[in-house]
Structure formats: C-alpha cells, structure tokens
Design a protein around this motif. Structure first.
Motif, PDB file in Angstrom:
ATOM      1  N   ALA A 115       0.747  -1.374   0.113  1.00  0.00           N
ATOM      2  CA  ALA A 115       0.064   0.025  -0.058  1.00  0.00           C
ATOM      3  C   ALA A 115       0.962   1.298   0.030  1.00  0.00           C
ATOM      4  O   ALA A 115       0.508   2.114  -0.564  1.00  0.00           O
ATOM      5  CB  ALA A 115      -0.857   0.084   1.180  1.00  0.00           C
ATOM      6  N   ALA A 116       2.003   1.170   0.737  1.00  0.00           N
ATOM      7  CA  ALA A 116       2.842   2.293   0.744  1.00  0.00           C
ATOM      8  C   ALA A 116       3.541   2.456  -0.571  1.00  0.00           C
ATOM      9  O   ALA A 116       3.617   3.660  -1.135  1.00  0.00           O
ATOM     10  CB  ALA A 116       4.116   2.089   1.914  1.00  0.00           C
ATOM     11  N   ILE A 117       3.809   1.439  -1.279  1.00  0.00           N
ATOM     12  CA  ILE A 117       4.521   1.881  -2.770  1.00  0.00           C
ATOM     13  C   ILE A 117       3.433   2.209  -3.513  1.00  0.00           C
ATOM     14  O   ILE A 117       3.926   2.733  -4.259  1.00  0.00           O
ATOM     15  CB  ILE A 117       5.068   0.306  -3.141  1.00  0.00           C
ATOM     16  CG1 ILE A 117       6.018  -0.242  -2.129  1.00  0.00           C
ATOM     17  CG2 ILE A 117       5.294   0.310  -4.866  1.00  0.00           C
ATOM     18  CD1 ILE A 117       6.940  -1.828  -2.644  1.00  0.00           C
ATOM     19  N   GLU A 118       2.370   1.673  -3.544  1.00  0.00           N
ATOM     20  CA  GLU A 118       1.255   2.265  -4.342  1.00  0.00           C
ATOM     21  C   GLU A 118       0.926   3.537  -4.182  1.00  0.00           C
ATOM     22  O   GLU A 118       0.815   4.465  -4.985  1.00  0.00           O
ATOM     23  CB  GLU A 118      -0.273   1.152  -4.332  1.00  0.00           C
ATOM     24  CG  GLU A 118      -0.009  -0.067  -4.659  1.00  0.00           C
ATOM     25  CD  GLU A 118       0.577  -0.004  -6.273  1.00  0.00           C
ATOM     26  OE1 GLU A 118       0.083   0.742  -7.053  1.00  0.00           O
ATOM     27  OE2 GLU A 118       1.172  -0.728  -6.792  1.00  0.00           O
ATOM     28  N   GLU A 119       0.996   4.028  -2.874  1.00  0.00           N
ATOM     29  CA  GLU A 119       0.632   5.408  -2.530  1.00  0.00           C
ATOM     30  C   GLU A 119       1.658   6.271  -3.282  1.00  0.00           C
ATOM     31  O   GLU A 119       1.199   7.518  -3.608  1.00  0.00           O
ATOM     32  CB  GLU A 119       0.641   5.717  -1.082  1.00  0.00           C
ATOM     33  CG  GLU A 119      -0.004   6.959  -0.735  1.00  0.00           C
ATOM     34  CD  GLU A 119      -1.228   7.390  -0.879  1.00  0.00           C
ATOM     35  OE1 GLU A 119      -1.555   8.482  -1.420  1.00  0.00           O
ATOM     36  OE2 GLU A 119      -1.980   6.644  -1.443  1.00  0.00           O
ATOM     37  N   ILE A 138       5.399   4.031   6.812  1.00  0.00           N
ATOM     38  CA  ILE A 138       6.457   3.096   5.921  1.00  0.00           C
ATOM     39  C   ILE A 138       6.799   3.956   4.908  1.00  0.00           C
ATOM     40  O   ILE A 138       8.087   3.657   4.176  1.00  0.00           O
ATOM     41  CB  ILE A 138       5.304   2.011   5.499  1.00  0.00           C
ATOM     42  CG1 ILE A 138       4.965   1.012   6.469  1.00  0.00           C
ATOM     43  CG2 ILE A 138       6.353   1.121   4.484  1.00  0.00           C
ATOM     44  CD1 ILE A 138       3.864   0.004   6.070  1.00  0.00           C
ATOM     45  N   MET A 139       6.094   4.779   4.106  1.00  0.00           N
ATOM     46  CA  MET A 139       6.545   5.570   3.038  1.00  0.00           C
ATOM     47  C   MET A 139       7.871   6.257   3.252  1.00  0.00           C
ATOM     48  O   MET A 139       8.815   5.909   2.011  1.00  0.00           O
ATOM     49  CB  MET A 139       5.386   6.548   2.560  1.00  0.00           C
ATOM     50  CG  MET A 139       4.273   6.016   1.775  1.00  0.00           C
ATOM     51  SD  MET A 139       3.324   7.073   0.870  1.00  0.00           S
ATOM     52  CE  MET A 139       2.875   8.137   2.242  1.00  0.00           C
ATOM     53  N   PRO A 140       8.504   6.950   4.236  1.00  0.00           N
ATOM     54  CA  PRO A 140       9.719   7.228   4.256  1.00  0.00           C
ATOM     55  C   PRO A 140      10.775   6.383   3.772  1.00  0.00           C
ATOM     56  O   PRO A 140      11.834   6.787   3.603  1.00  0.00           O
ATOM     57  CB  PRO A 140       9.809   8.205   5.540  1.00  0.00           C
ATOM     58  CG  PRO A 140       8.444   8.299   6.012  1.00  0.00           C
ATOM     59  CD  PRO A 140       7.475   7.281   5.228  1.00  0.00           C
ATOM     60  N   THR A 141      10.543   5.081   4.392  1.00  0.00           N
ATOM     61  CA  THR A 141      11.564   3.848   4.290  1.00  0.00           C
ATOM     62  C   THR A 141      11.625   3.833   2.924  1.00  0.00           C
ATOM     63  O   THR A 141      12.505   3.243   2.373  1.00  0.00           O
ATOM     64  CB  THR A 141      11.162   2.878   5.334  1.00  0.00           C
ATOM     65  OG1 THR A 141      11.133   3.398   6.638  1.00  0.00           O
ATOM     66  CG2 THR A 141      12.188   2.001   5.140  1.00  0.00           C
ATOM     67  N   VAL A 142      10.385   3.542   2.247  1.00  0.00           N
ATOM     68  CA  VAL A 142      10.378   2.962   1.024  1.00  0.00           C
ATOM     69  C   VAL A 142      10.924   4.040  -0.077  1.00  0.00           C
ATOM     70  O   VAL A 142      11.299   3.528  -1.178  1.00  0.00           O
ATOM     71  CB  VAL A 142       8.893   2.326   0.588  1.00  0.00           C
ATOM     72  CG1 VAL A 142       8.733   1.955  -0.864  1.00  0.00           C
ATOM     73  CG2 VAL A 142       8.484   1.123   1.436  1.00  0.00           C
ATOM     74  N   GLU A 143      10.548   5.228   0.060  1.00  0.00           N
ATOM     75  CA  GLU A 143      10.841   6.166  -1.073  1.00  0.00           C
ATOM     76  C   GLU A 143      12.227   6.332  -1.475  1.00  0.00           C
ATOM     77  O   GLU A 143      12.200   6.450  -2.645  1.00  0.00           O
ATOM     78  CB  GLU A 143      10.307   7.631  -0.326  1.00  0.00           C
ATOM     79  CG  GLU A 143      10.137   8.681  -1.331  1.00  0.00           C
ATOM     80  CD  GLU A 143      11.599   9.382  -1.787  1.00  0.00           C
ATOM     81  OE1 GLU A 143      11.725   9.882  -2.705  1.00  0.00           O
ATOM     82  OE2 GLU A 143      12.444   9.437  -0.902  1.00  0.00           O
ATOM     83  N   ASP A 155       8.752  -6.807  -8.335  1.00  0.00           N
ATOM     84  CA  ASP A 155       8.968  -7.855  -7.328  1.00  0.00           C
ATOM     85  C   ASP A 155      10.189  -7.531  -6.147  1.00  0.00           C
ATOM     86  O   ASP A 155      10.051  -7.660  -5.007  1.00  0.00           O
ATOM     87  CB  ASP A 155       9.101  -9.097  -7.963  1.00  0.00           C
ATOM     88  CG  ASP A 155       7.851  -9.677  -8.741  1.00  0.00           C
ATOM     89  OD1 ASP A 155       6.678  -9.129  -8.248  1.00  0.00           O
ATOM     90  OD2 ASP A 155       7.803 -10.608  -9.573  1.00  0.00           O
ATOM     91  N   LYS A 156      11.180  -7.211  -7.100  1.00  0.00           N
ATOM     92  CA  LYS A 156      12.422  -6.810  -6.246  1.00  0.00           C
ATOM     93  C   LYS A 156      12.214  -5.482  -5.406  1.00  0.00           C
ATOM     94  O   LYS A 156      12.992  -5.350  -4.364  1.00  0.00           O
ATOM     95  CB  LYS A 156      13.625  -6.636  -7.174  1.00  0.00           C
ATOM     96  CG  LYS A 156      14.206  -7.884  -7.848  1.00  0.00           C
ATOM     97  CD  LYS A 156      15.242  -7.576  -8.635  1.00  0.00           C
ATOM     98  CE  LYS A 156      15.787  -8.871  -9.359  1.00  0.00           C
ATOM     99  NZ  LYS A 156      17.096  -8.920 -10.148  1.00  0.00           N
ATOM    100  N   LEU A 157      11.614  -4.522  -5.777  1.00  0.00           N
ATOM    101  CA  LEU A 157      11.262  -3.326  -5.122  1.00  0.00           C
ATOM    102  C   LEU A 157      10.400  -3.680  -3.888  1.00  0.00           C
ATOM    103  O   LEU A 157      10.469  -3.133  -2.790  1.00  0.00           O
ATOM    104  CB  LEU A 157      10.421  -2.396  -6.181  1.00  0.00           C
ATOM    105  CG  LEU A 157      10.022  -0.969  -5.133  1.00  0.00           C
ATOM    106  CD1 LEU A 157      10.978  -0.332  -4.821  1.00  0.00           C
ATOM    107  CD2 LEU A 157       8.955  -0.314  -6.308  1.00  0.00           C
ATOM    108  N   SER A 161      11.667  -3.233  -0.128  1.00  0.00           N
ATOM    109  CA  SER A 161      10.808  -2.568   0.627  1.00  0.00           C
ATOM    110  C   SER A 161      10.369  -3.052   1.755  1.00  0.00           C
ATOM    111  O   SER A 161      10.613  -2.438   3.096  1.00  0.00           O
ATOM    112  CB  SER A 161       9.750  -2.067   0.040  1.00  0.00           C
ATOM    113  OG  SER A 161       9.912  -1.176  -1.191  1.00  0.00           O
ATOM    114  N   VAL A 162      10.101  -4.443   1.909  1.00  0.00           N
ATOM    115  CA  VAL A 162       9.934  -5.207   3.290  1.00  0.00           C
ATOM    116  C   VAL A 162      11.115  -5.226   4.030  1.00  0.00           C
ATOM    117  O   VAL A 162      10.792  -5.073   5.259  1.00  0.00           O
ATOM    118  CB  VAL A 162       9.486  -6.542   2.751  1.00  0.00           C
ATOM    119  CG1 VAL A 162       9.501  -7.544   4.134  1.00  0.00           C
ATOM    120  CG2 VAL A 162       7.894  -6.497   2.107  1.00  0.00           C
ATOM    121  N   HIS A 163      12.294  -5.579   3.527  1.00  0.00           N
ATOM    122  CA  HIS A 163      13.340  -5.522   4.329  1.00  0.00           C
ATOM    123  C   HIS A 163      13.825  -4.301   4.940  1.00  0.00           C
ATOM    124  O   HIS A 163      14.141  -4.049   6.133  1.00  0.00           O
ATOM    125  CB  HIS A 163      14.443  -5.888   3.438  1.00  0.00           C
ATOM    126  CG  HIS A 163      15.914  -6.264   4.039  1.00  0.00           C
ATOM    127  ND1 HIS A 163      16.103  -7.473   4.740  1.00  0.00           N
ATOM    128  CD2 HIS A 163      17.144  -5.439   4.188  1.00  0.00           C
ATOM    129  CE1 HIS A 163      17.181  -7.518   5.250  1.00  0.00           C
ATOM    130  NE2 HIS A 163      17.824  -6.529   4.958  1.00  0.00           N
TER     131      HIS A 163
END
Length: 209
Positions: A115-119, A138-143, A155-157, A161-163
């Motif tokens: 959901a964070a990735i999609e946002e 979660i978004m600041p970690t994924v961005e 898939d790799k993203l 992102s989970v890690h």
C-alpha cells in the motif's frame, strides 16, 4: 507457570529451533501440552521473547516459531510499524518480565508495504485516515528505493521495501525509546529484525545490524 529468564542469544536460538520444527511439520510435544495447562498461567507469565509482528493472518508468531502458552509476548500491527502504543507495550514487557529479546517480524508480500508503494506511485489519498497513519509510517523508508533501479522491477522493489521496513522498525525501537536504548546499552536487551517467507515458512533473522 514461571520460566527461568533466558538471554537474548538463547532466546534467538529457541525461536530458530521452533521455526525449524514448524517448517518440517514437527511440533514440540511440550508446547502442545502447554495448550491444556492454561490454569497454570493464571497467576503470571514469563515470556522469553517479545515479537512485534505484522497483523497478517498468515504469520501468527506462536505457530511459525512453534511456541506454547506464556512463551511469547506478541504485539501485532499491519506493517509491523512502530508507534507509541507498540513502544509502550514493549517497555511494559521488558520492565515487568525482564524479557531480553525483541524481534521485529516482517514478512514477504506484506500488504501494508504494498500500500505504501502504491501510494508513492500514485498519490491518491484514497485510504482512510487511520490506514494512512500506517502507510505514512512506511513510505519514508520505501521512498529512497524509488531512486534506484529497483523502481523498474516491482517484485524486487517489494522485497527490498519489506526488508527496509523491518530495519527501520528495528532502528526505531533501538533509538526511539530512552528506556529500550538504555537496556540495549546495558546489555540487558537485544533488538533484532527477522523476515518470514510466506512461500517457505522460513524465518530469516537479520543479524549484525
């Protein structure tokens, strides 16, 4: 039923051993017996590990680590995020029971991370205020991962992102609570990350953080 307190290192090994049993489909007889001994836990508990895990129904900590009643102090929230209520719960457990291990347990294909990735890809604000409170953590970690080649590999993203989200939550617990940080510095508490694979059932501990 009281248990002897165990060190963080011993607690990690217990979890690893339990996960091996789970993956092989062999349950501990002792843990199975505990399920019928609930009366013995009425007066107290002594969990040997604290698990901050995702609320995903496929990742129940007691099962994937093959543990019984009174063994684990489990806090579950979508995305295994760290918020004040989770920190307070962990502080309570460390101070009350002397538990020496905290594990942040994330998992593959995490819906909250998706959901964070999609946002980030398509900012719509379509989520409710309460759900956004999770996604926004979660978004600041994924961005930052969107500035790498991973942005072209879904898939790799997601895997990265989970890690990254597990590491971020682990770091927040180590440095976002004066009480927990003190216990870590005194060698009384170990805080570690781990990732559960929905496909294999294996929990991989992220050590040497």
């Amino acid at each position: 039923m009281a248990q002897l307190m165990v060190s963080g290192i011993e607690a990690i090994q217990r979890l690893k051993d339990g996960n091996k049993r789970f993956v092989s489909g062999v349950r501990s007889i002792d843990n199975m017996i505990k399920q019928s001994q609930r009366e013995e836990f009425v007066e107290g508990q002594a969990p040997f590990a604290i698990i901050l895990g995702c609320a995903d129904s496929r990742v129940p900590a007691e099962i994937v680590f093959d543990q019984g009643l009174g063994d684990l102090f489990v806090i579950r929230v979508a995305g295994n995020i760290v918020a004040p209520s989770q920190v307070g719960s962990i502080e309570f457990a460390t101070d009350t029971f002397g538990t020496a291990l905290v594990v942040v347990l994330g998992h593959s294909q995490c819906g909250a991370v998706k959901a964070a990735i999609e946002e980030l890809k398509n900012p719509k604000g379509a989520h409710s205020f309460n759900l956004l409170s999770i996604v926004n953590r979660i978004m600041p970690t994924v961005e930052p991962l969107f500035h790498t080649e991973l942005r072209h590999q879904d898939d790799k993203l997601l895997d990265a992102s989970v890690h990254a989200n597990i590491l971020a939550s682990t770091n927040q617990l180590r440095h976002g609570s004066a009480r927990l940080e003190q216990l870590v510095q005194e060698g009384k508490l170990t805080i570690i990350g781990a990732e559960y694979s929905l496909k294999t059932g294996i929990v991989t501990f992220i050590e040497g953080l």
